[in-house]
Design a protein around this motif. Sequence first.
Motif, PDB file in Angstrom:
ATOM      1  N   LEU A 184      70.192 -68.119  40.366  1.00  0.00           N
ATOM      2  CA  LEU A 184      70.399 -69.662  40.289  1.00  0.00           C
ATOM      3  C   LEU A 184      70.663 -70.346  38.849  1.00  0.00           C
ATOM      4  O   LEU A 184      69.801 -68.728  37.535  1.00  0.00           O
ATOM      5  N   SER A 185      71.351 -70.515  38.440  1.00  0.00           N
ATOM      6  CA  SER A 185      70.863 -71.186  37.009  1.00  0.00           C
ATOM      7  C   SER A 185      70.047 -71.787  36.338  1.00  0.00           C
ATOM      8  O   SER A 185      69.351 -72.786  37.713  1.00  0.00           O
ATOM      9  N   LYS A 186      69.551 -72.297  35.258  1.00  0.00           N
ATOM     10  CA  LYS A 186      68.594 -72.809  34.678  1.00  0.00           C
ATOM     11  C   LYS A 186      68.632 -73.454  34.228  1.00  0.00           C
ATOM     12  O   LYS A 186      69.787 -74.659  33.782  1.00  0.00           O
TER      13      LYS A 186
END
Length: 177
Positions: free
Chosen positions: A175-177
């Motif tokens: 998951l991208s931050k």
Amino acid sequence: MTDLLLNNYQQRRGSGKDKALLVKFMQLTYQELFLEQQDFSHLAVTVERYFSQETPLWLVEFLGSEEQETPSISNEQGGLIRKVSAVPAIACLWLGNAVDQVQGDRFSHIFLLYVNPNHRRRGIGSALMRHAENWAKSKGDRQIGLQVFEINTPAVNLYHKLGYQTQSLWMVKPLSK
């Protein structure tokens, strides 16, 4: 207590004194598979949390005389930890329990099977798997399971050869931050 596993190899039950060795074998397993990652210190937390009398460890020691690399064991400060045994361990099997999410039954689970690369393809892994299966049967379990990385082709091939079948796939997505 030790038992002869194969010619030149004996098996012994691990104890709490072998925690550092178990961590080292786990780290070696991950280092072989994930060469780009260097820090596997978090594995010590797993061992601290889950290693107990109910999650037995068996170690395999080499009795022969050939030269071989023995993994070094150091503590977090970099100091050498005393040798666990006069005979160096070259393999381990760590077992525990899990719950079948379909049936709800408890079953035996293989947390770790590791064999030093210098001692692979000699039947040690197969012998340890037979030991795991016998241990599970002695507890009344009707199945035994394990998780293996898809990229670990030699292990996947061994497990298929021994009759293990894929039951589910563990899928992850970063998951991208």
